[in-house]
Scaffold this motif. Structure first.
Motif, short mmCIF file in Angstrom:
data_model
loop_
_atom_site.label_atom_id
_atom_site.label_comp_id
_atom_site.label_asym_id
_atom_site.label_seq_id
_atom_site.Cartn_x
_atom_site.Cartn_y
_atom_site.Cartn_z
N VAL A 47 78.48 57.35 -0.38
CA VAL A 47 79.57 57.55 0.84
C VAL A 47 79.04 58.05 1.84
O VAL A 47 79.54 57.69 3.19
N SER A 48 77.83 58.79 2.10
CA SER A 48 77.48 59.27 3.31
C SER A 48 76.95 58.38 4.22
O SER A 48 77.03 58.38 5.22
N HIS A 49 76.18 57.46 3.56
CA HIS A 49 75.56 56.35 4.47
C HIS A 49 76.50 55.26 4.89
O HIS A 49 76.61 54.96 5.81
N PHE A 50 77.39 55.12 3.90
CA PHE A 50 78.71 54.36 4.44
C PHE A 50 79.40 54.71 5.42
O PHE A 50 79.76 54.23 6.52
N LEU A 51 79.72 56.23 5.39
CA LEU A 51 80.36 56.65 6.65
C LEU A 51 79.39 56.69 7.79
O LEU A 51 79.97 56.45 8.99
N ILE A 124 77.72 44.44 4.76
CA ILE A 124 76.55 44.57 5.36
C ILE A 124 75.59 45.75 4.23
O ILE A 124 74.48 45.49 4.48
N ILE A 125 76.10 46.59 3.89
CA ILE A 125 75.36 47.76 3.14
C ILE A 125 75.01 47.07 1.63
O ILE A 125 73.62 46.97 1.40
N LEU A 126 75.83 46.08 1.25
CA LEU A 126 75.33 45.39 0.03
C LEU A 126 74.17 44.38 0.28
O LEU A 126 73.19 44.17 -0.62
N ASP A 131 67.22 44.76 -0.40
CA ASP A 131 65.54 44.93 -0.36
C ASP A 131 65.22 45.90 -1.50
O ASP A 131 63.82 45.87 -1.45
N GLU A 132 66.05 46.55 -1.99
CA GLU A 132 65.40 47.40 -2.97
C GLU A 132 65.41 47.04 -4.40
O GLU A 132 64.96 47.85 -5.42
N ALA A 161 71.67 54.86 -0.46
CA ALA A 161 72.66 53.84 0.05
C ALA A 161 73.72 53.60 -1.24
O ALA A 161 74.61 53.04 -1.06
N GLY A 162 73.32 54.47 -2.25
CA GLY A 162 74.24 54.10 -3.31
C GLY A 162 73.90 52.98 -4.31
O GLY A 162 72.99 52.07 -3.82
N THR A 163 74.59 52.82 -5.30
CA THR A 163 74.23 51.40 -6.05
C THR A 163 75.45 50.23 -5.62
O THR A 163 76.36 50.68 -5.10
N ARG A 164 75.15 49.26 -6.11
CA ARG A 164 76.00 48.02 -5.94
C ARG A 164 77.00 48.52 -6.45
O ARG A 164 78.21 48.03 -6.00
#
Length: 436
Positions: A47-51, A124-126, A131-132, A161-164
């Motif tokens: 959520v931090s990265h999403f924000l 975009i985040i997904l 890459d990971e 970035a969290g998990t899928r």
């Protein structure tokens, strides 16, 4: 001193750090916030990265993102943001004559974000997260894997970035709740470095961050001890090289052992003449490169050594690493090598004073967690380290019980690697090794 450092606290509790360097021709603005994957749960991981992504989708005062970015770019800037495990920051370089533009936009995007286009950013985040992982969806990122072994069942093990799964399920309500909890006066530091003036910065921050709600700093759950080692975690992956990382739990930056750890890092990896590149790359040709680094959180630290090699050479590289580390743990470093490392350390600290970005991170980023010391004080602490203390610190943290090794690569060579790690020949053995 070539700069003047000022720390101020506004009436609402927001900290403002100004580093005046009048001899420079540039400025940098940075806003640090104490929130990252460490402040999340399994349910809202990412959520931090999403924000962070959503902030750049526009704000109440700058709903048009093209106009927002153009305004910053016209004054020499470039808006950017970064999320880490324990904090995030938003920054832009810019011409010193246009601080108002930068602070107006940073202030508005961090206090009145529109938080729209969530599905576009989710997509975009997904994509970014691919890459990971490998084609089976397994995590092959060496940093993610090592943190998971080092900090079992703790938020420091969460992916930034969290998990899928977690990102796919994040709701607008969760985003807003995280924003409301962490983007508050007690949890943020606004920093200006370069050819800036304290009074101007304070006036602009007070104006452009007036809507920031009051609130306390984020609370961190203390990290657990790493399971006693040596620990080896392998993920098989069909690549030409095996990538691996050795990790040793250490201490945070303000601990008395940190200066000696900084010197050990320089002995091991500070140019081609330092021990690891010379012994492994230049002398034996076992790998193309090898890197040693220190990562610090406010309540723990990690000494990391990373390399990649042909699968059947991985065990040879690791065995040589153990030999070099063991040598530092048993033999006093020579006066010439010690003096060189201390000189290099002091010189690089002096170089940092010409970089607004380095100054902002040193004083503004550190302010999130503790009061920063001066460059001179840090250099003096390193200069005070003796050969005996350096050896003692090496023995304490490079102990086999404190070793975690993560490898990603082909099955070929894994058995030999397992044998080398299991014996950890060369590393000191100390049941009292600190595993913070």
């Amino acid at each position: 001193m070539s700069f003047a450092y000022h720390r101020d606290v506004l009436p609402n509790g927001l900290r403002v750090v100004t580093i005046e360097t009048p001899h420079l021709h540039t400025a940098l603005l940075a806003v640090y916030v104490r929130t990252g994957s460490r402040h999340e749960t399994a349910a809202n991981n990412g959520v931090s990265h999403f924000l962070e992504h959503l902030f750049f989708r526009g704000s109440e005062g700058w709903p048009d993102t093209l106009r927002m970015n153009s305004a910053v770019e016209e004054v020499g800037g470039n808006l950017n943001g970064v999320t880490t495990r324990d904090h995030g920051y938003y920054y832009t370089p810019l011409h010193p004559a246009h601080l108002d533009v930068g602070l107006a936009i940073l202030g508005d995007m961090l206090t009145r974000p529109k938080l729209t286009d969530m599905e576009v950013e989710r997509s975009i985040i997904l994509e970014e997260m691919l890459d990971e992982v490998d084609d089976k969806g397994r995590d092959i990122d060496i940093d993610n894997l090592s943190k998971r072994v080092l900090f079992p069942h703790h938020p420091l093990a969460f992916k930034i970035a969290g998990t899928r799964e977690s990102v796919s399920k994040l709701t607008h309500a969760q985003i807003r709740e995280h924003f409301a909890r962490h983007y508050v006066t007690g949890n943020m530091v606004v920093t200006a470095a370069g050819r800036v003036k304290r009074e101007e910065v304070l006036a602009l921050v007070e104006r452009h961050f007036e809507r920031l709600p009051e609130g306390p700093a984020s609370v961190d759950l203390p990290p657990p001890s790493t399971p006693a080692g040596p620990n080896l975690h392998v993920v098989t992956h069909d690549e030409a090289q095996t990538e691996f990382r050795l990790s040793f739990r250490t201490v945070p930056e303000h601990h008395e052992d940190w200066p000696a750890l900084q010197l050990l890092r320089r002995f091991l990896d500070d140019g081609l003449s330092s021990r690891l590149p010379f012994e492994i790359v230049e002398k034996r040709g076992l790998a193309y490169s090898v890197h040693a680094s220190l990562e610090a959180f406010h309540d723990t630290g990690i000494f990391e050594i990373e390399a990649a090699s042909a699968p059947d050479r991985a065990s040879l590289v690791v065995a040589e690493m153990f030999r070099v580390l063991g040598e530092l743990s048993t033999t006093l470093v020579g006066e010439e090598e010690l003096a060189r490392a201390k000189r290099r350390h002091r010189m690089l600290l002096e170089f940092a004073q010409d970089s607004p970005g380095e100054l902002a991170g040193w004083f503004g980023g550190t302010e999130l967690f503790r009061r920063p010391e001066s460059f001179g004080r840090r250099a003096d602490l390193v200069d005070e380290a003796t050969p005996a203390h350096v050896r003692e610190v090496a023995r304490r943290y490079f102990a086999r019980e404190n070793l975690t090794l993560v490898a990603v690569g082909q099955r070929r060579g894994i058995k030999a690697l397992e044998k080398v790690v299991d014996t950890a020949e060369g590393l000191p053995s100390s049941e009292g090794a600190r595993r913070r």
